[in-house]
Design an enzyme around this catalytic site. Sequence first.
Site, PDB file in Angstrom:
ATOM      1  N   ASP A 167      41.879  52.072  55.931  1.00 38.77           N
ATOM      2  CA  ASP A 167      40.688  52.655  56.563  1.00 38.77           C
ATOM      3  C   ASP A 167      41.043  53.898  57.367  1.00 38.77           C
ATOM      4  O   ASP A 167      42.193  54.112  57.752  1.00 38.77           O
ATOM      5  CB  ASP A 167      40.004  51.629  57.466  1.00 38.77           C
ATOM      6  N   GLU A 201      41.620  48.050  59.542  1.00 27.17           N
ATOM      7  CA  GLU A 201      42.610  47.752  60.590  1.00 27.17           C
ATOM      8  C   GLU A 201      42.203  48.345  61.932  1.00 27.17           C
ATOM      9  O   GLU A 201      42.536  47.806  62.980  1.00 27.17           O
ATOM     10  CB  GLU A 201      43.981  48.296  60.172  1.00 27.17           C
ATOM     11  N   GLU A 202      41.485  49.460  61.901  1.00 31.37           N
ATOM     12  CA  GLU A 202      41.226  50.224  63.118  1.00 31.37           C
ATOM     13  C   GLU A 202      40.108  49.664  64.002  1.00 31.37           C
ATOM     14  O   GLU A 202      40.009  50.048  65.169  1.00 31.37           O
ATOM     15  CB  GLU A 202      40.860  51.675  62.759  1.00 31.37           C
ATOM     16  N   HIS A 247      45.999  59.366  65.785  1.00 33.55           N
ATOM     17  CA  HIS A 247      44.610  59.491  66.254  1.00 33.55           C
ATOM     18  C   HIS A 247      44.323  60.881  66.836  1.00 33.55           C
ATOM     19  O   HIS A 247      43.370  61.051  67.589  1.00 33.55           O
ATOM     20  CB  HIS A 247      44.260  58.386  67.282  1.00 33.55           C
TER      21      HIS A 247
END
Length: 404
Positions: free
Chosen positions: A80, A138-139, A364
């Site tokens: 993702d 996962e995020e 990020h």
Amino acid sequence: MLGKWYEEIEAMYDSMVEWRRHLHENPELSFQEVNTSKMIGDLLESFGIEVKRNVGGNGVVGKIYGSKPGKTIALRADFDALPIQDEKEVPFKSKIDGVMHACGHDGHTATLLAVAKVLNDNKEHLAGNIVLLHQHAEELPPGGAIAMIEDGCLDGVDVVFGAHLASGNALGEVLYGVGPTSAASDTFELKIQGKGGHGASPHQTIDSIAIGAQIANQLKHIVSRRVNPQKPAVISIGSFHAGNAGNVIADTAELAGTVRTFDEDVRDLIEKEMDELISGVCKVFHATYEFNYTRGYPSTVNTKEETEILVECVKANLPEQKLVEIIKPGMGGEDFAYYLQHRPGTFFSVGARNEEIGAVYPHHHPLFTFDERAMLDTAKIFLSLIDFYINPEKAGALVESSTI
């Protein structure tokens, strides 16, 4: 055999880069990865691998059957993206406004796809089976791992391994650790209901901003005065919204933040103490409130034996790689932790930093990227782990030589 696998994975490097860049151009957010999931499933099936789709949502599980009996080894990659605008000026820049792969999941996916192709092409030499865990979401808690586990992705699995590209570490480094390597990551939301009014008449109001500020300040004392100082913990407020005008006392204030811990007893204590502190402050100042504490991913805890196997495989087969032991685990969260609550295994990181190509930004970040050669490093580590398990005679020698 391992040397042959290395040659085959090196020959697939261009394909890895192509897949990674396609994913980077076409990112999808957590729980929305419909096209990404389809691409993965289609590629695995084109390799001749048995595929189960829609596992726990958008997850994809492939299975390779060896010709001889042995253990079943699971390898995991997440796929993702994040709600971040891609600011890189590269040919494969994200085509989706406000969405990008800013954590390397595109690289994880491309790597595991290439490993799958090599292993399936050599399945007549495998003892045991390989499970390919292509995981969505996962995020974003609750994450995809827990749903995939509930849907049976670990059925029959003996051990599980996962890897993460690390832009903070130089290409050629392999980070490993026994025990906790990432923190439990929880979130909280607080809405304070006061009584608004004119800024010139504060005595006629219940000032939600003042109450929120008191709570924000007092929360610091939970870690410094209630938690054992030998047990790390973090409480951070990342959002505080209230009011619209300078001469109006706000009726409501909303705060949101995160809690990071390693020990379950500390996790329980902080949740309890936060609830009591917020209740007390609001009661004193005559406000009401809504407090929601959401438990996210648990701490990632690597098992000793599987970490030893990782280290010794790297030493024996990839001596050019530099092993870096994680002495002080970071406070980041990772839902690979759920797999390790059900099966032994280890989660490691592979250096992907390269100043020459601008791969220097943290995860990020809108300029995040990585040295794509790190995918090849990761793939070779995965292959060396599989080689270890299909050659039982290697097990005794490698583990006996372990120094961790």
